[in-house]
Every structure is written in C-alpha cells, then in structure tokens.
Design a protein around this motif. Structure first.
Motif, PDB file in Angstrom:
ATOM      1  N   ILE A  72      -3.499   3.345   0.900  1.00 43.62           N
ATOM      2  CA  ILE A  72      -4.305   3.117  -0.448  1.00 43.62           C
ATOM      3  C   ILE A  72      -3.584   2.056  -1.077  1.00 43.62           C
ATOM      4  O   ILE A  72      -2.403   2.047  -1.432  1.00 43.62           O
ATOM      5  CB  ILE A  72      -4.277   4.413  -1.162  1.00 43.62           C
ATOM      6  CG1 ILE A  72      -5.047   5.278  -0.351  1.00 43.62           C
ATOM      7  CG2 ILE A  72      -4.946   4.336  -2.631  1.00 43.62           C
ATOM      8  CD1 ILE A  72      -4.774   6.724  -1.230  1.00 43.62           C
ATOM      9  N   THR A  73      -4.239   0.964  -1.593  1.00 42.62           N
ATOM     10  CA  THR A  73      -3.757  -0.080  -2.612  1.00 42.62           C
ATOM     11  C   THR A  73      -3.523   0.445  -3.950  1.00 42.62           C
ATOM     12  O   THR A  73      -4.321   1.146  -4.479  1.00 42.62           O
ATOM     13  CB  THR A  73      -4.627  -1.251  -2.754  1.00 42.62           C
ATOM     14  OG1 THR A  73      -4.850  -1.715  -1.008  1.00 42.62           O
ATOM     15  CG2 THR A  73      -4.021  -2.295  -3.313  1.00 42.62           C
ATOM     16  N   PRO A  74      -2.311   0.314  -4.417  1.00 39.57           N
ATOM     17  CA  PRO A  74      -1.999   0.734  -5.785  1.00 39.57           C
ATOM     18  C   PRO A  74      -2.659   0.072  -6.938  1.00 39.57           C
ATOM     19  O   PRO A  74      -2.956  -1.282  -6.630  1.00 39.57           O
ATOM     20  CB  PRO A  74      -0.488   0.759  -5.900  1.00 39.57           C
ATOM     21  CG  PRO A  74      -0.060  -0.493  -4.806  1.00 39.57           C
ATOM     22  CD  PRO A  74      -1.106  -0.184  -3.854  1.00 39.57           C
ATOM     23  N   PRO A  75      -2.758   0.548  -8.122  1.00 41.50           N
ATOM     24  CA  PRO A  75      -2.973  -0.334  -9.258  1.00 41.50           C
ATOM     25  C   PRO A  75      -1.861  -1.322  -9.546  1.00 41.50           C
ATOM     26  O   PRO A  75      -0.504  -1.038  -9.002  1.00 41.50           O
ATOM     27  CB  PRO A  75      -2.938   0.634 -10.459  1.00 41.50           C
ATOM     28  CG  PRO A  75      -2.351   1.831 -10.001  1.00 41.50           C
ATOM     29  CD  PRO A  75      -2.177   1.717  -8.173  1.00 41.50           C
ATOM     30  N   PRO A  76      -1.905  -2.085 -10.468  1.00 42.00           N
ATOM     31  CA  PRO A  76      -0.799  -3.104 -10.721  1.00 42.00           C
ATOM     32  C   PRO A  76       0.346  -2.419 -11.166  1.00 42.00           C
ATOM     33  O   PRO A  76       0.233  -1.572 -11.817  1.00 42.00           O
ATOM     34  CB  PRO A  76      -1.508  -3.999 -12.003  1.00 42.00           C
ATOM     35  CG  PRO A  76      -3.052  -3.794 -11.460  1.00 42.00           C
ATOM     36  CD  PRO A  76      -3.317  -2.532 -10.951  1.00 42.00           C
ATOM     37  N   HIS A  77       1.549  -2.971 -10.683  1.00 43.24           N
ATOM     38  CA  HIS A  77       2.802  -2.272 -11.039  1.00 43.24           C
ATOM     39  C   HIS A  77       2.990  -2.532 -12.467  1.00 43.24           C
ATOM     40  O   HIS A  77       3.375  -3.585 -12.909  1.00 43.24           O
ATOM     41  CB  HIS A  77       3.900  -2.718 -10.225  1.00 43.24           C
ATOM     42  CG  HIS A  77       5.251  -2.155 -10.406  1.00 43.24           C
ATOM     43  ND1 HIS A  77       5.406  -0.985 -10.065  1.00 43.24           N
ATOM     44  CD2 HIS A  77       6.495  -2.736 -10.800  1.00 43.24           C
ATOM     45  CE1 HIS A  77       6.741  -0.636 -10.698  1.00 43.24           C
ATOM     46  NE2 HIS A  77       7.390  -1.848 -10.904  1.00 43.24           N
ATOM     47  N   GLU A  78       3.083  -1.484 -13.286  1.00 39.66           N
ATOM     48  CA  GLU A  78       3.418  -1.550 -14.752  1.00 39.66           C
ATOM     49  C   GLU A  78       4.240   0.015 -14.896  1.00 39.66           C
ATOM     50  O   GLU A  78       3.861   0.863 -14.483  1.00 39.66           O
ATOM     51  CB  GLU A  78       2.315  -1.366 -15.630  1.00 39.66           C
ATOM     52  CG  GLU A  78       1.623  -2.767 -15.303  1.00 39.66           C
ATOM     53  CD  GLU A  78       0.204  -2.986 -16.462  1.00 39.66           C
ATOM     54  OE1 GLU A  78       0.256  -2.245 -17.509  1.00 39.66           O
ATOM     55  OE2 GLU A  78      -0.571  -3.656 -15.945  1.00 39.66           O
ATOM     56  N   PRO A  79       5.098  -0.012 -15.732  1.00 40.41           N
ATOM     57  CA  PRO A  79       5.971   1.203 -16.219  1.00 40.41           C
ATOM     58  C   PRO A  79       4.940   2.343 -16.506  1.00 40.41           C
ATOM     59  O   PRO A  79       4.002   2.123 -17.433  1.00 40.41           O
ATOM     60  CB  PRO A  79       6.785   0.962 -17.325  1.00 40.41           C
ATOM     61  CG  PRO A  79       6.917  -0.505 -17.009  1.00 40.41           C
ATOM     62  CD  PRO A  79       5.594  -0.918 -16.672  1.00 40.41           C
ATOM     63  N   GLY A  80       5.029   3.331 -15.613  1.00 42.45           N
ATOM     64  CA  GLY A  80       4.413   4.616 -15.865  1.00 42.45           C
ATOM     65  C   GLY A  80       2.997   4.857 -15.303  1.00 42.45           C
ATOM     66  O   GLY A  80       2.282   5.977 -15.370  1.00 42.45           O
TER      67      GLY A  80
ATOM     68  N   LYS B  17       0.903  -1.117   0.059  1.00 41.07           N
ATOM     69  CA  LYS B  17       0.045  -0.058  -0.006  1.00 41.07           C
ATOM     70  C   LYS B  17       0.865   1.413  -0.023  1.00 41.07           C
ATOM     71  O   LYS B  17       2.106   1.282   0.473  1.00 41.07           O
ATOM     72  CB  LYS B  17      -0.796  -0.049   1.368  1.00 41.07           C
ATOM     73  CG  LYS B  17      -1.918  -1.144   1.362  1.00 41.07           C
ATOM     74  CD  LYS B  17      -2.854  -0.897   2.349  1.00 41.07           C
ATOM     75  CE  LYS B  17      -3.839  -2.207   2.599  1.00 41.07           C
ATOM     76  NZ  LYS B  17      -4.726  -1.804   1.375  1.00 41.07           N
ATOM     77  N   PHE B  18       0.156   2.428  -0.405  1.00 37.43           N
ATOM     78  CA  PHE B  18       0.883   3.628  -0.214  1.00 37.43           C
ATOM     79  C   PHE B  18       0.214   4.274   0.954  1.00 37.43           C
ATOM     80  O   PHE B  18      -0.975   4.533   1.112  1.00 37.43           O
ATOM     81  CB  PHE B  18       0.559   4.418  -1.479  1.00 37.43           C
ATOM     82  CG  PHE B  18       1.611   4.182  -2.718  1.00 37.43           C
ATOM     83  CD1 PHE B  18       2.994   4.743  -2.673  1.00 37.43           C
ATOM     84  CD2 PHE B  18       1.524   3.268  -3.609  1.00 37.43           C
ATOM     85  CE1 PHE B  18       3.743   4.448  -3.637  1.00 37.43           C
ATOM     86  CE2 PHE B  18       2.530   3.063  -4.588  1.00 37.43           C
ATOM     87  CZ  PHE B  18       3.762   3.730  -4.481  1.00 37.43           C
TER      88      PHE B  18
END
Length: 111
Positions: free
Chosen positions: A39-47, A21-22
């Motif tokens: 807050i749970t972030p979206p899936p880790h993808e570049p950008g 989480k952030f």
C-alpha cells in the motif's frame, strides 16, 4: 495480527519515512502468514503514518530505522516497533519474527 514493513523495491527499506510502499502482512490465529498487501502511504508528515497504520489495524512494525519521536507516536497508537531489521522480503521478516529468529542490529535512524 497485522504487521507493517516499510519497503522499497519489495524489500525492507532502511529508512522508515522514505518508503515507497508499506507491506501489510496478516498473520491469522494459527500463525499462518498471508501474502503481503503493498500500500502506498500518505505523504510523510509527523504524526500521519502512526494514525494511518492504526486505522489499518496494524499492531507491529518491523523497520530498519526510525526516529525516537516516531516510535513514541506509534506507541501512543498502540503499535509496537522493532528497529534494526535487515533488508529482506516482508514474508521472511514476519516468519523470522514469529519463530524468534529475527536478528536486529542498530537503529539506522538517529533523529
């Protein structure tokens, strides 16, 4: 000002892209630190994360490690990045940053 800190188990995690989480911490005009919002972030993808955090009006990230490309993407979104921070509670890191006592080491991510 809003400060984002990548966390795992409530503390800063050494690798930015693998956080659970952030913690988003708001600091008001009187330098009062609010309680972190996790807050749970979206899936880790570049950008994806730079744009997502910019939409949340984050202006600073305190991280343990972050790759150079990610740092450039955050810069392009108007978000300052501090790397090499220790695994501490978000409120502690923000307070240390505000009073100039945040000690940083090496950037723990080399890609």
């Amino acid at each position: 000002m809003k400060i984002a800190i990548p966390t795992a188990e409530g503390k800063l995690t050494p690798h930015f892209g693998h956080c659970e989480k952030f913690a988003i911490v708001t600091v008001d005009e009187n330098a009062e630190i609010g309680s972190p919002e996790f807050i749970t972030p979206p899936p880790h993808e570049p950008g994806v994360l730079p744009q997502w955090l910019a939409e949340k009006q984050v202006t600073l990230i305190i991280a343990g490690g972050m790759g150079q490309r990610a740092q450039q993407l955050f810069d392009n979104n108007g978000i300052q990045v501090i790397t090499g921070a220790p695994a501490e509670l978000p409120q502690v890191l923000v307070q240390q940053h505000l009073n100039g006592s945040l000690t940083t080491g090496i950037n723990l991510c080399d890609h």
